[in-house]
Design a protein around this motif. Structure first.
Motif, PDB file in Angstrom:
ATOM      1  N   ASN A  81       0.818  -1.209   0.000  1.00  0.00           N
ATOM      2  CA  ASN A  81       0.000   0.000   0.000  1.00  0.00           C
ATOM      3  C   ASN A  81       0.853   1.260   0.000  1.00  0.00           C
ATOM      4  O   ASN A  81       0.489   2.275  -0.577  1.00  0.00           O
ATOM      5  CB  ASN A  81      -0.976  -0.008   1.176  1.00  0.00           C
ATOM      6  N   LYS A  82       1.996   1.161   0.654  1.00  0.00           N
ATOM      7  CA  LYS A  82       2.916   2.304   0.659  1.00  0.00           C
ATOM      8  C   LYS A  82       3.396   2.589  -0.769  1.00  0.00           C
ATOM      9  O   LYS A  82       3.477   3.734  -1.211  1.00  0.00           O
ATOM     10  CB  LYS A  82       4.126   1.978   1.556  1.00  0.00           C
ATOM     11  N   GLN A  83       3.684   1.515  -1.455  1.00  0.00           N
ATOM     12  CA  GLN A  83       4.149   1.647  -2.833  1.00  0.00           C
ATOM     13  C   GLN A  83       3.074   2.288  -3.730  1.00  0.00           C
ATOM     14  O   GLN A  83       3.362   3.139  -4.562  1.00  0.00           O
ATOM     15  CB  GLN A  83       4.506   0.256  -3.361  1.00  0.00           C
ATOM     16  N   ILE A  84       1.825   1.872  -3.520  1.00  0.00           N
ATOM     17  CA  ILE A  84       0.708   2.440  -4.294  1.00  0.00           C
ATOM     18  C   ILE A  84       0.586   3.922  -3.993  1.00  0.00           C
ATOM     19  O   ILE A  84       0.436   4.758  -4.890  1.00  0.00           O
ATOM     20  CB  ILE A  84      -0.625   1.727  -3.922  1.00  0.00           C
ATOM     21  N   THR A  85       0.642   4.270  -2.695  1.00  0.00           N
ATOM     22  CA  THR A  85       0.514   5.672  -2.301  1.00  0.00           C
ATOM     23  C   THR A  85       1.643   6.487  -2.915  1.00  0.00           C
ATOM     24  O   THR A  85       1.435   7.617  -3.343  1.00  0.00           O
ATOM     25  CB  THR A  85       0.560   5.786  -0.762  1.00  0.00           C
ATOM     26  N   LYS A  86       2.818   5.905  -2.988  1.00  0.00           N
ATOM     27  CA  LYS A  86       3.958   6.643  -3.531  1.00  0.00           C
ATOM     28  C   LYS A  86       3.825   6.825  -5.046  1.00  0.00           C
ATOM     29  O   LYS A  86       4.017   7.916  -5.564  1.00  0.00           O
ATOM     30  CB  LYS A  86       5.255   5.893  -3.204  1.00  0.00           C
ATOM     31  N   GLU A  87       3.478   5.762  -5.725  1.00  0.00           N
ATOM     32  CA  GLU A  87       3.530   5.850  -7.181  1.00  0.00           C
ATOM     33  C   GLU A  87       2.243   6.371  -7.827  1.00  0.00           C
ATOM     34  O   GLU A  87       2.277   6.902  -8.927  1.00  0.00           O
ATOM     35  CB  GLU A  87       3.918   4.496  -7.781  1.00  0.00           C
ATOM     36  N   ILE A  88       1.111   6.191  -7.161  1.00  0.00           N
ATOM     37  CA  ILE A  88      -0.132   6.729  -7.740  1.00  0.00           C
ATOM     38  C   ILE A  88      -0.758   7.756  -6.793  1.00  0.00           C
ATOM     39  O   ILE A  88      -1.003   8.890  -7.166  1.00  0.00           O
ATOM     40  CB  ILE A  88      -1.164   5.620  -8.057  1.00  0.00           C
ATOM     41  N   GLY A  89      -1.017   7.352  -5.573  1.00  0.00           N
ATOM     42  CA  GLY A  89      -1.673   8.254  -4.622  1.00  0.00           C
ATOM     43  C   GLY A  89      -2.676   7.462  -3.808  1.00  0.00           C
ATOM     44  O   GLY A  89      -2.968   6.297  -4.127  1.00  0.00           O
ATOM     45  N   ASN A  90      -3.225   8.115  -2.769  1.00  0.00           N
ATOM     46  CA  ASN A  90      -4.148   7.415  -1.874  1.00  0.00           C
ATOM     47  C   ASN A  90      -5.395   6.899  -2.564  1.00  0.00           C
ATOM     48  O   ASN A  90      -6.031   5.965  -2.085  1.00  0.00           O
ATOM     49  CB  ASN A  90      -4.581   8.355  -0.745  1.00  0.00           C
ATOM     50  N   ILE A  91      -5.760   7.547  -3.675  1.00  0.00           N
ATOM     51  CA  ILE A  91      -7.010   7.144  -4.330  1.00  0.00           C
ATOM     52  C   ILE A  91      -6.954   5.708  -4.847  1.00  0.00           C
ATOM     53  O   ILE A  91      -7.978   5.116  -5.112  1.00  0.00           O
ATOM     54  CB  ILE A  91      -7.407   8.087  -5.486  1.00  0.00           C
ATOM     55  N   ALA A  92      -5.743   5.162  -4.977  1.00  0.00           N
ATOM     56  CA  ALA A  92      -5.630   3.795  -5.514  1.00  0.00           C
ATOM     57  C   ALA A  92      -5.325   2.769  -4.423  1.00  0.00           C
ATOM     58  O   ALA A  92      -4.907   1.649  -4.728  1.00  0.00           O
ATOM     59  CB  ALA A  92      -4.573   3.759  -6.607  1.00  0.00           C
ATOM     60  N   LYS A  93      -5.547   3.134  -3.174  1.00  0.00           N
ATOM     61  CA  LYS A  93      -5.255   2.199  -2.074  1.00  0.00           C
ATOM     62  C   LYS A  93      -6.040   0.901  -2.225  1.00  0.00           C
ATOM     63  O   LYS A  93      -7.211   0.912  -2.609  1.00  0.00           O
ATOM     64  CB  LYS A  93      -5.607   2.855  -0.734  1.00  0.00           C
ATOM     65  N   LEU A  94      -5.391  -0.205  -1.903  1.00  0.00           N
ATOM     66  CA  LEU A  94      -6.016  -1.510  -2.106  1.00  0.00           C
ATOM     67  C   LEU A  94      -7.008  -1.804  -0.984  1.00  0.00           C
ATOM     68  O   LEU A  94      -6.719  -1.558   0.180  1.00  0.00           O
ATOM     69  CB  LEU A  94      -4.936  -2.588  -2.127  1.00  0.00           C
ATOM     70  N   ASP A  95      -8.166  -2.340  -1.355  1.00  0.00           N
ATOM     71  CA  ASP A  95      -9.155  -2.699  -0.339  1.00  0.00           C
ATOM     72  C   ASP A  95      -8.916  -4.116   0.161  1.00  0.00           C
ATOM     73  O   ASP A  95      -9.151  -4.421   1.319  1.00  0.00           O
ATOM     74  CB  ASP A  95     -10.561  -2.597  -0.928  1.00  0.00           C
ATOM     75  N   ASP A  96      -8.495  -4.986  -0.749  1.00  0.00           N
ATOM     76  CA  ASP A  96      -8.241  -6.380  -0.374  1.00  0.00           C
ATOM     77  C   ASP A  96      -6.987  -6.869  -1.072  1.00  0.00           C
ATOM     78  O   ASP A  96      -6.797  -6.604  -2.261  1.00  0.00           O
ATOM     79  CB  ASP A  96      -9.383  -7.276  -0.857  1.00  0.00           C
ATOM     80  N   ILE A  97      -6.180  -7.602  -0.322  1.00  0.00           N
ATOM     81  CA  ILE A  97      -5.026  -8.246  -0.942  1.00  0.00           C
ATOM     82  C   ILE A  97      -5.094  -9.720  -0.565  1.00  0.00           C
ATOM     83  O   ILE A  97      -5.274 -10.050   0.611  1.00  0.00           O
ATOM     84  CB  ILE A  97      -3.698  -7.657  -0.422  1.00  0.00           C
ATOM     85  N   LEU A  98      -4.990 -10.574  -1.546  1.00  0.00           N
ATOM     86  CA  LEU A  98      -4.982 -12.002  -1.260  1.00  0.00           C
ATOM     87  C   LEU A  98      -3.694 -12.602  -1.829  1.00  0.00           C
ATOM     88  O   LEU A  98      -3.407 -12.445  -3.021  1.00  0.00           O
ATOM     89  CB  LEU A  98      -6.205 -12.655  -1.907  1.00  0.00           C
ATOM     90  N   PHE A  99      -2.925 -13.233  -0.948  1.00  0.00           N
ATOM     91  CA  PHE A  99      -1.711 -13.898  -1.420  1.00  0.00           C
ATOM     92  C   PHE A  99      -2.094 -15.297  -1.889  1.00  0.00           C
ATOM     93  O   PHE A  99      -2.693 -16.067  -1.120  1.00  0.00           O
ATOM     94  CB  PHE A  99      -0.668 -13.953  -0.299  1.00  0.00           C
ATOM     95  N   VAL A 100      -1.817 -15.570  -3.131  1.00  0.00           N
ATOM     96  CA  VAL A 100      -2.266 -16.836  -3.724  1.00  0.00           C
ATOM     97  C   VAL A 100      -1.066 -17.608  -4.277  1.00  0.00           C
ATOM     98  O   VAL A 100      -0.034 -17.010  -4.605  1.00  0.00           O
ATOM     99  CB  VAL A 100      -3.298 -16.573  -4.857  1.00  0.00           C
ATOM    100  N   PRO A 101      -1.228 -18.935  -4.414  1.00  0.00           N
ATOM    101  CA  PRO A 101      -0.094 -19.718  -4.933  1.00  0.00           C
ATOM    102  C   PRO A 101       0.111 -19.530  -6.434  1.00  0.00           C
ATOM    103  O   PRO A 101       1.192 -19.803  -6.960  1.00  0.00           O
ATOM    104  CB  PRO A 101      -0.494 -21.165  -4.619  1.00  0.00           C
ATOM    105  N   GLY A 102      -0.915 -19.103  -7.141  1.00  0.00           N
ATOM    106  CA  GLY A 102      -0.787 -18.901  -8.588  1.00  0.00           C
ATOM    107  C   GLY A 102      -2.031 -18.207  -9.095  1.00  0.00           C
ATOM    108  O   GLY A 102      -2.976 -17.973  -8.328  1.00  0.00           O
ATOM    109  N   LEU A 103      -2.032 -17.846 -10.381  1.00  0.00           N
ATOM    110  CA  LEU A 103      -3.192 -17.174 -10.965  1.00  0.00           C
ATOM    111  C   LEU A 103      -3.820 -18.090 -12.017  1.00  0.00           C
ATOM    112  O   LEU A 103      -3.103 -18.846 -12.676  1.00  0.00           O
ATOM    113  CB  LEU A 103      -2.757 -15.857 -11.622  1.00  0.00           C
ATOM    114  N   PRO A 104      -5.140 -18.005 -12.175  1.00  0.00           N
ATOM    115  CA  PRO A 104      -5.761 -18.853 -13.195  1.00  0.00           C
ATOM    116  C   PRO A 104      -5.403 -18.345 -14.595  1.00  0.00           C
ATOM    117  O   PRO A 104      -5.718 -17.205 -14.941  1.00  0.00           O
ATOM    118  CB  PRO A 104      -7.269 -18.690 -12.920  1.00  0.00           C
ATOM    119  N   LYS A 105      -4.741 -19.198 -15.362  1.00  0.00           N
ATOM    120  CA  LYS A 105      -4.293 -18.767 -16.695  1.00  0.00           C
ATOM    121  C   LYS A 105      -4.704 -19.779 -17.746  1.00  0.00           C
ATOM    122  O   LYS A 105      -4.760 -20.978 -17.463  1.00  0.00           O
ATOM    123  CB  LYS A 105      -2.769 -18.678 -16.711  1.00  0.00           C
ATOM    124  N   THR A 106      -4.896 -19.279 -18.938  1.00  0.00           N
ATOM    125  CA  THR A 106      -5.140 -20.204 -20.051  1.00  0.00           C
ATOM    126  C   THR A 106      -3.798 -20.832 -20.422  1.00  0.00           C
ATOM    127  O   THR A 106      -2.746 -20.366 -19.971  1.00  0.00           O
ATOM    128  CB  THR A 106      -5.667 -19.443 -21.285  1.00  0.00           C
TER     129      THR A 106
END
Ligand code: PRX
Length: 649
Positions: A583-608
């Motif tokens: 979130n600190k990184q988001i605030t630095k590079e974009i601003g508070n308006i892009a703060k994350l509401d949810d973060i989920l650490f996952v083992p992988g992403l669903p991909k084709t």
């Protein structure tokens, strides 16, 4: 089936467009003689320095030219021409969050703008075509600065005060701006906050184009001054003459750039023209808000967004109206602040965002009853779909059941309203932007370019150009053509793709269903998921990331990030630390308006199997929906179950 509300009879009697027959008549006129329609309006509304040669030049579509050959200056349209009849009328009524008030008449505004225009020319060497970045709070000086640029033909690019130093730097660099105008700080939620240090950080490196900063002292905070670069507006402005001749501008000369997010890549500098834009600002103020000579108009947006440009500054001033500007948040000192302001200023038209309506409804459903809101005639919403609940509360509690709600659909790229009810004519329905304005050729089409039947979602497109449309993306005409105009053609001309989905209901009303691309809308702020993903991917521990929107009862959408970490991250403590870092990184590079509401650490992403992330699945999981899509084609079908288990943990 949603209820339909007829316009208030008394209101309709005096409205500019009184009924649907009149609306249809105008639509027909525009359809039968498209150029003639705009020609009449441009002649009637704009005070030209030199008449134009052609109404619409389509020879280099989609790079359309409107009113080519004409000369004008937008500030003459907004200020100069009003001096004979309205010089002592309030142009801007400003209220600080701390209760401070300033009333600026048309003559005073004219002089202020002239002084600043002279300052820009004489002290900073700003010339026609130069770009000036404004990083300002909601103070009248923001309007002075926009108009001062317009007066001398400089191109302003406003950066919303919620953006970070990195985001500001990107925009200064992309526009190759010569000057930044900012303020020491302002007030928000009852406290002062600082803006100038953000500018210092932004200009630290890589902004050689910008060698000067002009600072408005708003709250007289202690700030650092860089000698030879920083100048104080308050000290210099009175030394300049209050007379300044407007620069004669070509119709197509850019008036401003405004950066907005797309589905891919970095934010794009949407370029607007002078004549077409100002015509539209005035046309829609008159038709959609039906503002009359003695009315007081209030749009609660920030000047950093297109709504603030068109409906706080250019639109109201072009028609000689009184516009209200408020510095702070709607909940300070309490949730009655806006209703109190409506009572005190006897506001006649009130224009805000669904997210604010939902918030104020939730925090103080009965609060409006304490105030006299009887001055209101028209209510407006913009920026996102409005849910029927919020709509009904707005209609009954704020509008007293007698004001039409104009649910206006439009975009940064369109410059002003496109699809909207007309308050004296259109029977309205909660959640529908109803019908296109006369002269706007809107269609909902499917993937093959065919019109969709009622009840079926499709892509919302505009099949003919309109005067206030985006002219190009600053410095990237190819991206402009590719982003908005696909292969689809109508009458041999490219069709504008809005990026929004829409459908007709059984009565033929247009319902906007939301974005069809990877743009999300958080509290009416437009953000590209790709932009947020790029920031998160910068973190050294992030291997992969996917960001999607998730419905939020107040904000419309929240930001949901799925993150695959490089190493093993198994303790809760480490996870919390990581969330804070991201979130600190988001605030630095974009601003508070892009703060994350949810973060989920996952083992992988669903991909084709070809490596494309299946965002639809991620959106469904974020919403808590059951996965109905076929997952067998995924590279690793078990990943969906694994992610679902983590969500439900
Ligand atoms: O998705 C639509 C949504 O806001 C987007 C435009 O965002 P922006 O360029 O930031 O401009 C906002 C102010 C005009 C659109 O593509 N949007 C805007 N108005 C509405 C809306 N969605 C539903 N209903 C609206 N009235």
């Amino acid at each position: 089936m949603l209820e339909i509300f007829e316009p208030n009879r008394e209101f309709s009697k005096n409205a500019r467009i009184k009924n649907m027959c009149e609306y249809k008549e105008l639509r027909m006129q525009a359809e039968e003689d498209f150029e003639g329609y705009w020609d009449r309006l441009a002649k009637e509304k704009i005070d030209w320095f030199k008449p134009y040669d052609t109404v619409l030049d389509e020879s280099n579509a989609p790079f359309y030219k409107w009113f080519d050959g004409g000369k004008l200056n937008v500030t003459h349209q907004c200020l100069g021409r009003h001096l004979t009849t309205r010089k002592n009328k309030a142009a801007i009524i400003w209220e600080g969050e701390d209760g401070k008030k300033r009333i600026i008449t048309y003559l005073q505004l004219y002089y202020r703008v002239n002084r600043l225009a002279n300052l820009l020319k004489n002290q900073f060497g700003i010339k026609k075509g130069d770009r000036v970045v404004l990083y300002l709070p909601m103070i009248p000086e923001a309007a002075f600065a926009m108009l001062a640029c317009a007066k001398i033909g400089a191109v302003h690019s406003i950066v919303f005060g919620g953006f970070s130093a990195d985001a500001l730097r990107d925009r200064v660099q992309d526009a190759n701006a010569k000057l930044v105008i900012t303020a020491d700080g302002a007030y928000r939620r009852g406290k002062p906050y600082m803006l100038k240090p953000v500018v210092d950080e932004a200009l630290k490196e890589g902004c050689e184009c910008c060698s000067k900063v002009l600072i408005v002292q708003r709250n007289f905070e202690e700030i650092d001054y860089v000698p030879g670069r920083d100048y104080v507006y308050n000290e210099m402005i009175m030394n300049e003459s209050q007379h300044c001749d407007p620069e004669p501008m070509d119709s197509e000369d850019p008036l401003f750039l405004l950066y907005t997010s797309g589905s891919t890549g970095k934010p794009k500098g949407v370029q607007h023209s002078s004549a077409g834009y100002i015509l539209w600002a005035q046309y829609t103020m008159e038709k959609v808000f039906d503002v009359k000579e003695n009315d007081t108009f209030w749009c609660t947006a920030d000047v950093g967004w297109i709504t603030g440009h068109t409906y706080i500054v250019y639109g109201p001033l072009a028609m000689g109206a009184t516009t209200v500007m408020y510095e702070g948040v709607p909940t300070f000192p309490d949730v009655g602040r806006w209703w109190k302001m409506i009572e005190e200023h006897r506001i006649n038209q009130f224009y805000t965002a669904p997210t604010a309506i939902r918030l104020l409804h939730k925090l103080g459903a009965d609060e409006p009853k304490k105030y006299d809101l009887s001055s209101l005639k028209v209510l407006g919403t913009v920026g996102e779909p409005i849910n029927p609940d919020a709509w009904m509360w707005y209609y009954n509690e704020i509008g007293g059941g007698k004001c039409s709600i104009v649910d206006t659909w439009w975009q940064t790229e369109t410059g002003g309203h496109m699809i909207t009810p007309l308050p004296g004519a259109t029977p309205i329905k909660p959640g529908s932007a109803t019908f296109p304005l006369p002269g706007i050729m809107a269609e909902i089409i499917d993937e093959n370019g065919n019109p969709t039947p009622k009840g079926e979602k499709g892509f919302l497109c505009i099949t003919k150009p309109w005067p206030s449309m985006i002219r190009t993306i600053w410095g990237d005409p190819d991206r402009f053509a590719k982003s908005y105009f696909g292969d689809c053609k109508k009458d041999g001309k490219p069709v504008y793709f809005s990026g929004d989905g829409a459908m007709y209901d059984d009565d033929g009303y247009i319902i906007i269903t939301g974005r069809t691309d990877d743009v999300i809308n958080v509290s009416g702020h437009r953000l590209g998921t790709a932009e947020i993903e790029a920031v998160l991917a910068h973190h050294q521990n992030v291997a992969e990331v996917a960001v999607v929107g998730r419905p939020d009862p107040i904000k419309g959408e929240g930001i949901f990030a799925y993150i695959v970490l490089k190493g093993e991250e198994d303790s809760i403590g480490e996870e919390i630390e990581m969330i804070q870092e991201l979130n600190k990184q988001i605030t630095k590079e974009i601003g508070n308006i892009a703060k994350l509401d949810d973060i989920l650490f996952v083992p992988g992403l669903p991909k084709t199997r070809s490596g494309k992330i299946m965002r639809r699945i991620l959106r469904s999981i974020a919403k808590g929906e059951e996965i109905t899509q076929d997952t067998s084609t995924l590279e690793d079908p078990t990943i969906v179950g694994a992610i679902e288990t983590l969500v439900n943990r």
